[in-house]
Design a protein around this motif. Sequence first.
Motif, PDB file in Angstrom:
ATOM      1  N   VAL A  12     -38.236  13.407 -61.407  1.00 28.54           N
ATOM      2  CA  VAL A  12     -38.089  14.856 -61.548  1.00 28.54           C
ATOM      3  C   VAL A  12     -36.646  15.191 -61.920  1.00 28.54           C
ATOM      4  CG1 VAL A  12     -38.105  17.037 -60.254  1.00 28.54           C
ATOM      5  CG2 VAL A  12     -40.023  15.455 -60.055  1.00 28.54           C
ATOM      6  N   ARG A  13     -35.690  14.609 -61.192  1.00 19.73           N
ATOM      7  CA  ARG A  13     -34.275  14.883 -61.437  1.00 19.73           C
ATOM      8  C   ARG A  13     -33.851  14.420 -62.830  1.00 19.73           C
ATOM      9  NH1 ARG A  13     -30.257  12.159 -62.075  1.00 19.73           N
ATOM     10  NH2 ARG A  13     -31.212  10.255 -61.311  1.00 19.73           N
ATOM     11  N   GLN A  14     -34.261  13.237 -63.225  1.00 16.95           N
ATOM     12  CA  GLN A  14     -33.897  12.727 -64.548  1.00 16.95           C
ATOM     13  C   GLN A  14     -34.451  13.616 -65.663  1.00 16.95           C
ATOM     14  OE1 GLN A  14     -35.023   8.600 -64.928  1.00 16.95           O
ATOM     15  NE2 GLN A  14     -33.704   7.969 -63.261  1.00 16.95           N
ATOM     16  N   ALA A  15     -35.682  14.068 -65.520  1.00 17.32           N
ATOM     17  CA  ALA A  15     -36.282  14.940 -66.535  1.00 17.32           C
ATOM     18  C   ALA A  15     -35.529  16.265 -66.597  1.00 17.32           C
ATOM     19  CB  ALA A  15     -37.763  15.166 -66.242  1.00 17.32           C
ATOM     20  N   TRP A  16     -35.183  16.826 -65.431  1.00 18.85           N
ATOM     21  CA  TRP A  16     -34.416  18.084 -65.406  1.00 18.85           C
ATOM     22  C   TRP A  16     -33.060  17.878 -66.082  1.00 18.85           C
ATOM     23  CZ3 TRP A  16     -35.819  22.870 -63.253  1.00 18.85           C
ATOM     24  CH2 TRP A  16     -34.813  23.839 -63.351  1.00 18.85           C
ATOM     25  N   GLY A  25     -42.921  18.111 -66.828  1.00 14.81           N
ATOM     26  CA  GLY A  25     -44.306  18.507 -66.590  1.00 14.81           C
ATOM     27  C   GLY A  25     -45.212  17.346 -66.233  1.00 14.81           C
ATOM     28  N   GLU A  26     -44.914  16.160 -66.764  1.00 13.55           N
ATOM     29  CA  GLU A  26     -45.734  14.972 -66.478  1.00 13.55           C
ATOM     30  C   GLU A  26     -45.713  14.580 -65.002  1.00 13.55           C
ATOM     31  OE1 GLU A  26     -44.174  12.019 -69.115  1.00 13.55           O
ATOM     32  OE2 GLU A  26     -45.416  12.692 -70.798  1.00 13.55           O
ATOM     33  N   GLN A  27     -44.775  15.090 -64.241  1.00 12.14           N
ATOM     34  CA  GLN A  27     -44.690  14.753 -62.819  1.00 12.14           C
ATOM     35  C   GLN A  27     -45.661  15.589 -61.979  1.00 12.14           C
ATOM     36  OE1 GLN A  27     -42.993  11.990 -62.568  1.00 12.14           O
ATOM     37  NE2 GLN A  27     -42.499  12.409 -64.716  1.00 12.14           N
ATOM     38  N   GLY A  44     -51.145  24.671 -63.327  1.00  8.43           N
ATOM     39  CA  GLY A  44     -51.476  23.624 -64.278  1.00  8.43           C
ATOM     40  C   GLY A  44     -50.269  23.056 -64.991  1.00  8.43           C
ATOM     41  N   ARG A  45     -50.388  21.779 -65.332  1.00  7.36           N
ATOM     42  CA  ARG A  45     -49.312  21.058 -66.006  1.00  7.36           C
ATOM     43  C   ARG A  45     -48.902  21.727 -67.311  1.00  7.36           C
ATOM     44  NH1 ARG A  45     -50.979  15.326 -67.202  1.00  7.36           N
ATOM     45  NH2 ARG A  45     -50.562  15.042 -64.977  1.00  7.36           N
ATOM     46  N   ALA A  46     -49.872  22.217 -68.077  1.00  8.64           N
ATOM     47  CA  ALA A  46     -49.554  22.820 -69.377  1.00  8.64           C
ATOM     48  C   ALA A  46     -48.649  24.037 -69.197  1.00  8.64           C
ATOM     49  CB  ALA A  46     -50.828  23.199 -70.120  1.00  8.64           C
ATOM     50  N   GLU A  47     -48.947  24.895 -68.229  1.00  7.75           N
ATOM     51  CA  GLU A  47     -48.119  26.084 -68.006  1.00  7.75           C
ATOM     52  C   GLU A  47     -46.747  25.705 -67.444  1.00  7.75           C
ATOM     53  OE1 GLU A  47     -48.287  30.504 -65.938  1.00  7.75           O
ATOM     54  OE2 GLU A  47     -49.916  29.101 -65.517  1.00  7.75           O
ATOM     55  N   ILE A  48     -46.702  24.727 -66.542  1.00  4.06           N
ATOM     56  CA  ILE A  48     -45.430  24.254 -65.995  1.00  4.06           C
ATOM     57  C   ILE A  48     -44.556  23.711 -67.112  1.00  4.06           C
ATOM     58  CG2 ILE A  48     -44.367  22.519 -64.484  1.00  4.06           C
ATOM     59  CD1 ILE A  48     -46.963  22.836 -62.704  1.00  4.06           C
ATOM     60  N   THR A  49     -45.136  22.917 -67.985  1.00  9.13           N
ATOM     61  CA  THR A  49     -44.379  22.332 -69.101  1.00  9.13           C
ATOM     62  C   THR A  49     -43.886  23.411 -70.054  1.00  9.13           C
ATOM     63  OG1 THR A  49     -45.657  20.281 -68.935  1.00  9.13           O
ATOM     64  CG2 THR A  49     -44.501  20.683 -71.018  1.00  9.13           C
ATOM     65  N   ALA A  50     -44.754  24.317 -70.447  1.00  7.15           N
ATOM     66  CA  ALA A  50     -44.372  25.381 -71.393  1.00  7.15           C
ATOM     67  C   ALA A  50     -43.268  26.256 -70.815  1.00  7.15           C
ATOM     68  CB  ALA A  50     -45.589  26.225 -71.760  1.00  7.15           C
ATOM     69  N   THR A  51     -43.403  26.622 -69.559  1.00  6.81           N
ATOM     70  CA  THR A  51     -42.381  27.461 -68.927  1.00  6.81           C
ATOM     71  C   THR A  51     -41.050  26.735 -68.854  1.00  6.81           C
ATOM     72  OG1 THR A  51     -44.042  28.649 -67.659  1.00  6.81           O
ATOM     73  CG2 THR A  51     -41.784  28.730 -66.824  1.00  6.81           C
ATOM     74  N   HIS A  52     -41.096  25.440 -68.543  1.00  2.00           N
ATOM     75  CA  HIS A  52     -39.841  24.693 -68.431  1.00  2.00           C
ATOM     76  C   HIS A  52     -39.187  24.436 -69.777  1.00  2.00           C
ATOM     77  CE1 HIS A  52     -40.799  24.530 -64.234  1.00  2.00           C
ATOM     78  NE2 HIS A  52     -39.517  24.263 -64.064  1.00  2.00           N
ATOM     79  N   HIS A  53     -39.937  24.496 -70.848  1.00  2.00           N
ATOM     80  CA  HIS A  53     -39.293  24.457 -72.163  1.00  2.00           C
ATOM     81  C   HIS A  53     -38.316  25.633 -72.274  1.00  2.00           C
ATOM     82  CE1 HIS A  53     -38.561  24.087 -76.412  1.00  2.00           C
ATOM     83  NE2 HIS A  53     -38.828  25.376 -76.518  1.00  2.00           N
ATOM     84  N   ASP A  54     -38.771  26.829 -71.886  1.00  5.56           N
ATOM     85  CA  ASP A  54     -37.889  28.000 -71.902  1.00  5.56           C
ATOM     86  C   ASP A  54     -36.768  27.874 -70.878  1.00  5.56           C
ATOM     87  OD1 ASP A  54     -39.372  29.117 -73.934  1.00  5.56           O
ATOM     88  OD2 ASP A  54     -40.509  30.445 -72.611  1.00  5.56           O
ATOM     89  N   VAL A  55     -37.084  27.365 -69.698  1.00  9.15           N
ATOM     90  CA  VAL A  55     -36.058  27.168 -68.658  1.00  9.15           C
ATOM     91  C   VAL A  55     -34.933  26.294 -69.212  1.00  9.15           C
ATOM     92  CG1 VAL A  55     -35.579  26.063 -66.422  1.00  9.15           C
ATOM     93  CG2 VAL A  55     -37.599  27.517 -66.694  1.00  9.15           C
ATOM     94  N   PHE A  56     -35.299  25.179 -69.853  1.00  5.08           N
ATOM     95  CA  PHE A  56     -34.297  24.213 -70.310  1.00  5.08           C
ATOM     96  C   PHE A  56     -33.573  24.647 -71.578  1.00  5.08           C
ATOM     97  CE2 PHE A  56     -37.108  20.814 -68.168  1.00  5.08           C
ATOM     98  CZ  PHE A  56     -36.473  21.012 -66.954  1.00  5.08           C
ATOM     99  N   THR A  57     -34.169  25.519 -72.359  1.00  6.78           N
ATOM    100  CA  THR A  57     -33.518  25.932 -73.612  1.00  6.78           C
ATOM    101  C   THR A  57     -32.854  27.303 -73.511  1.00  6.78           C
ATOM    102  OG1 THR A  57     -35.579  26.843 -74.497  1.00  6.78           O
ATOM    103  CG2 THR A  57     -35.048  24.538 -75.049  1.00  6.78           C
ATOM    104  N   CYS A 113     -47.274  15.574 -58.293  1.00  5.14           N
ATOM    105  CA  CYS A 113     -47.183  16.741 -57.432  1.00  5.14           C
ATOM    106  C   CYS A 113     -48.366  17.660 -57.694  1.00  5.14           C
ATOM    107  CB  CYS A 113     -45.869  17.476 -57.696  1.00  5.14           C
ATOM    108  SG  CYS A 113     -45.635  18.901 -56.616  1.00  5.14           S
ATOM    109  N   VAL A 114     -49.080  18.026 -56.632  1.00  6.97           N
ATOM    110  CA  VAL A 114     -50.214  18.936 -56.768  1.00  6.97           C
ATOM    111  C   VAL A 114     -49.859  20.359 -56.355  1.00  6.97           C
ATOM    112  CG1 VAL A 114     -51.949  17.120 -56.564  1.00  6.97           C
ATOM    113  CG2 VAL A 114     -51.192  18.328 -54.498  1.00  6.97           C
TER     114      VAL A 114
END
Length: 131
Positions: A12-16, A25-27, A44-57, A113-114
């Motif tokens: 998780v930390r490395q991906a962040w 999101g894969e975690q 859901g993973r898809a929403e977590i991943t999409a949101t974190h794209h915005d978080v990271f950019t 993580c669930v």
Amino acid sequence: MTDTVEGFLDRVRQAWDAGDARRYGEQFAEDASYVIFLGDVMFGRAEITATHHDVFTKWQQGTRMVVKPINVRAVDDTTTVVVTAGGIGTASPIAFDKFQTYTLRNHGDRYECVAFQNTEMSGRAKRIYNP
């Protein structure tokens, strides 16, 4: 099961730190819930991943994460609940300012993580975890 709680948290930390929304999101499980300290929730993973794209950019671009398990409990053979002290930032060192609860499920040879809950620390807790 070959994974460890520390291995999961390190992924998780490395991906962040890399700003990698896909790897972050894969975690999380396909059907995971993710509650942030501001009061928003993702499902859901898809929403977590999409949101974190915005978080990271946008909002957290270039930040790094610190995370330390402070309580680990095996609920049963497939489920572990982990409470962590964590923080994100660009300073060195990064202060702990949030508590997170990860509900992890054995998924083959690794944890996923669930359910995730992130809560801002009180002033008292910040003094305890940032001596």
